[in-house]
Design a protein around this motif. Structure first.
Motif, PDB file in Angstrom:
ATOM      1  N   THR A  76       0.880  -1.136   0.013  1.00  0.00           N
ATOM      2  CA  THR A  76      -0.013   0.117   0.072  1.00  0.00           C
ATOM      3  C   THR A  76       1.070   1.223  -0.216  1.00  0.00           C
ATOM      4  OG1 THR A  76      -1.819  -1.276   1.110  1.00  0.00           O
ATOM      5  CG2 THR A  76      -1.637   1.183   1.286  1.00  0.00           C
ATOM      6  N   SER A  77       0.901   2.033  -1.060  1.00  0.00           N
ATOM      7  CA  SER A  77       1.848   2.981  -1.277  1.00  0.00           C
ATOM      8  C   SER A  77       1.245   4.348  -2.073  1.00  0.00           C
ATOM      9  CB  SER A  77       2.882   2.412  -2.119  1.00  0.00           C
ATOM     10  OG  SER A  77       3.997   1.390  -1.547  1.00  0.00           O
ATOM     11  N   SER A  78       2.102   5.142  -1.989  1.00  0.00           N
ATOM     12  CA  SER A  78       1.852   6.650  -2.839  1.00  0.00           C
ATOM     13  C   SER A  78       2.628   6.768  -4.041  1.00  0.00           C
ATOM     14  CB  SER A  78       2.003   7.657  -1.860  1.00  0.00           C
ATOM     15  OG  SER A  78       0.858   7.543  -0.966  1.00  0.00           O
ATOM     16  N   TYR A  79       3.982   6.343  -4.014  1.00  0.00           N
ATOM     17  CA  TYR A  79       4.923   6.741  -4.846  1.00  0.00           C
ATOM     18  C   TYR A  79       5.638   5.193  -5.069  1.00  0.00           C
ATOM     19  CZ  TYR A  79       9.080   8.434  -7.059  1.00  0.00           C
ATOM     20  OH  TYR A  79      10.108   8.865  -7.855  1.00  0.00           O
ATOM     21  N   VAL A  97      -1.087  -4.313  -5.345  1.00  0.00           N
ATOM     22  CA  VAL A  97      -0.522  -2.839  -4.916  1.00  0.00           C
ATOM     23  C   VAL A  97      -1.619  -1.934  -4.924  1.00  0.00           C
ATOM     24  CG1 VAL A  97       0.807  -0.732  -6.042  1.00  0.00           C
ATOM     25  CG2 VAL A  97       1.634  -3.113  -6.452  1.00  0.00           C
ATOM     26  N   GLU A  98      -1.829  -1.434  -3.467  1.00  0.00           N
ATOM     27  CA  GLU A  98      -2.839  -0.483  -3.568  1.00  0.00           C
ATOM     28  C   GLU A  98      -2.351   0.989  -3.427  1.00  0.00           C
ATOM     29  OE1 GLU A  98      -6.247   0.900  -0.053  1.00  0.00           O
ATOM     30  OE2 GLU A  98      -5.007  -0.798   0.184  1.00  0.00           O
ATOM     31  N   LEU A  99      -2.690   1.836  -4.648  1.00  0.00           N
ATOM     32  CA  LEU A  99      -2.206   3.188  -4.737  1.00  0.00           C
ATOM     33  C   LEU A  99      -3.120   4.024  -4.026  1.00  0.00           C
ATOM     34  CD1 LEU A  99      -0.783   3.332  -8.431  1.00  0.00           C
ATOM     35  CD2 LEU A  99       0.434   3.095  -6.289  1.00  0.00           C
ATOM     36  N   THR A 100      -2.562   4.962  -2.999  1.00  0.00           N
ATOM     37  CA  THR A 100      -3.171   5.766  -2.245  1.00  0.00           C
ATOM     38  C   THR A 100      -2.874   7.049  -2.302  1.00  0.00           C
ATOM     39  OG1 THR A 100      -3.674   3.809  -0.701  1.00  0.00           O
ATOM     40  CG2 THR A 100      -4.038   5.914   0.123  1.00  0.00           C
ATOM     41  N   PRO A 101      -3.476   8.106  -2.723  1.00  0.00           N
ATOM     42  CA  PRO A 101      -3.182   9.661  -2.386  1.00  0.00           C
ATOM     43  C   PRO A 101      -2.137   9.634  -1.342  1.00  0.00           C
ATOM     44  CG  PRO A 101      -5.296   9.729  -3.000  1.00  0.00           C
ATOM     45  CD  PRO A 101      -5.089   8.101  -2.762  1.00  0.00           C
ATOM     46  N   GLY A 124      -9.580  12.636  -4.244  1.00  0.00           N
ATOM     47  CA  GLY A 124      -9.746  11.398  -5.089  1.00  0.00           C
ATOM     48  C   GLY A 124     -11.244  11.431  -5.554  1.00  0.00           C
ATOM     49  N   VAL A 125     -11.972  12.398  -4.971  1.00  0.00           N
ATOM     50  CA  VAL A 125     -13.348  12.634  -5.375  1.00  0.00           C
ATOM     51  C   VAL A 125     -13.503  12.897  -7.001  1.00  0.00           C
ATOM     52  CG1 VAL A 125     -15.507  14.020  -5.395  1.00  0.00           C
ATOM     53  CG2 VAL A 125     -14.463  13.396  -3.423  1.00  0.00           C
ATOM     54  N   GLY A 126     -14.420  12.138  -7.880  1.00  0.00           N
ATOM     55  CA  GLY A 126     -14.477  12.193  -9.055  1.00  0.00           C
ATOM     56  C   GLY A 126     -13.380  11.436 -10.077  1.00  0.00           C
ATOM     57  N   THR A 127     -12.521  10.700  -9.324  1.00  0.00           N
ATOM     58  CA  THR A 127     -11.692   9.675  -9.911  1.00  0.00           C
ATOM     59  C   THR A 127     -11.838   8.381  -9.814  1.00  0.00           C
ATOM     60  OG1 THR A 127      -9.982   9.603  -8.078  1.00  0.00           O
ATOM     61  CG2 THR A 127      -9.779  11.795  -9.521  1.00  0.00           C
TER      62      THR A 127
END
Length: 273
Positions: A76-79, A97-101, A124-127
């Motif tokens: 679980t990562s961002s970059y 892989v869980e991509l998270t802001p 993440g709203v609207g994405t």
């Protein structure tokens, strides 16, 4: 009971981490990476790990060592840049892989350490973060085997927000610049971004420190992470650091003048005319 939390080796500190554990690992880019604890996990042969961390190290350092050894099954990562093996395993279906802001990931860890089960955020709203369908795991043939689910949405004061669940890990691995024997920690610069949050989210928190001092030596106002969150402290090599990307700037070397030299009096006369 003694409050001294210092153990004599990284191997001893990680000895209780079993296969399949969920780890929260500190660090930001290559700053504040708990490299000694990670290397001890590699040596111990611990596998099937699920890891929460801003990024996954480099191909030959940090979490990249566990990844290259096939010990991580989920991130679980961002970059996820700077690690070719990470990309290879993800695209071939070997790694979930869980991509998270990034801000959301930080808040999920902080919430987990604060006893908050979930929270609403506009990120993440609207994405596809809201709608679901982000590839978490690919099949061997390149199709999506596991996709992210849609998230619950609620409106507050006219705005739309997504529900994000907190993260609580079995173990946290972090690196501090300084720690005392009671586990109070000070982090340096960007290493303070995720290390305190990962430490808070771990049920058992292991700290490697570049310098260990006696209780009372740290200014209480300078402490970033109270020792109540820390279970074990181990000494780390202060020189074990990396540069993520080295960039060199071209330097222009001045050349000797080729034309006639103008003296100061001549230049002044020309200006007057």
């Amino acid at each position: 009971m003694s409050m001294d939390k210092v153990v004599d080796s990284a191997a001893r500190a990680v000895a209780g981490i079993p296969d399949g554990a969920l780890l929260a690992v500190g660090g930001f880019g290559v700053c504040g990476i708990p490299s000694a604890l990670i290397a001890a996990l590699v040596e111990a042969g611990t596998g099937n790990l699920r890891v929460v961390s801003n990024n996954c190290g480099l191909d030959d350092w940090g979490l990249g060592l566990l990844l290259r050894a096939g010990r991580i099954v989920r991130m679980t990562s961002s970059y996820v840049g700077e690690n070719k093996e990470f990309a290879r395993q993800y695209l071939s279906g070997e790694l979930e892989v869980e991509l998270t802001p990034q801000g959301t990931l930080a808040e999920r860890l902080r919430a987990g350490g604060s006893g908050i089960p979930a929270f609403f955020t506009p990120a993440g709203v609207g994405t596809q973060v809201e709608e679901g369908g982000l590839p978490w795991r690919y099949a061997v043939d390149g199709t999506v085997a596991v996709a992210s689910p849609p998230k619950e949405v609620r409106e507050f004061r006219g705005g739309r927000y997504l529900l994000e669940e907190a993260i609580t890990a079995d173990f946290a691995l972090v690196r501090a610049a300084v720690a005392d024997r009671h586990g109070n920690c000070v982090f340096h610069a960007a290493a303070a971004n995720f290390n305190p949050l990962a430490a808070m989210a771990g049920r058992v928190t292991l700290v490697e420190a570049e310098r260990i001092v006696e209780p009372g030596e740290l200014d209480p106002g300078a402490v970033h992470l109270p020792g109540v969150f820390v279970d074990h402290v181990v000494a780390a090599d202060p020189e074990d650091r990396r540069i993520e990307r080295r960039t060199l700037r071209a330097v222009r070397v001045p050349t000797a003048p080729t034309g006639p030299t103008v003296t100061e009096p001549a230049a002044a006369a020309a200006k007057e005319n």
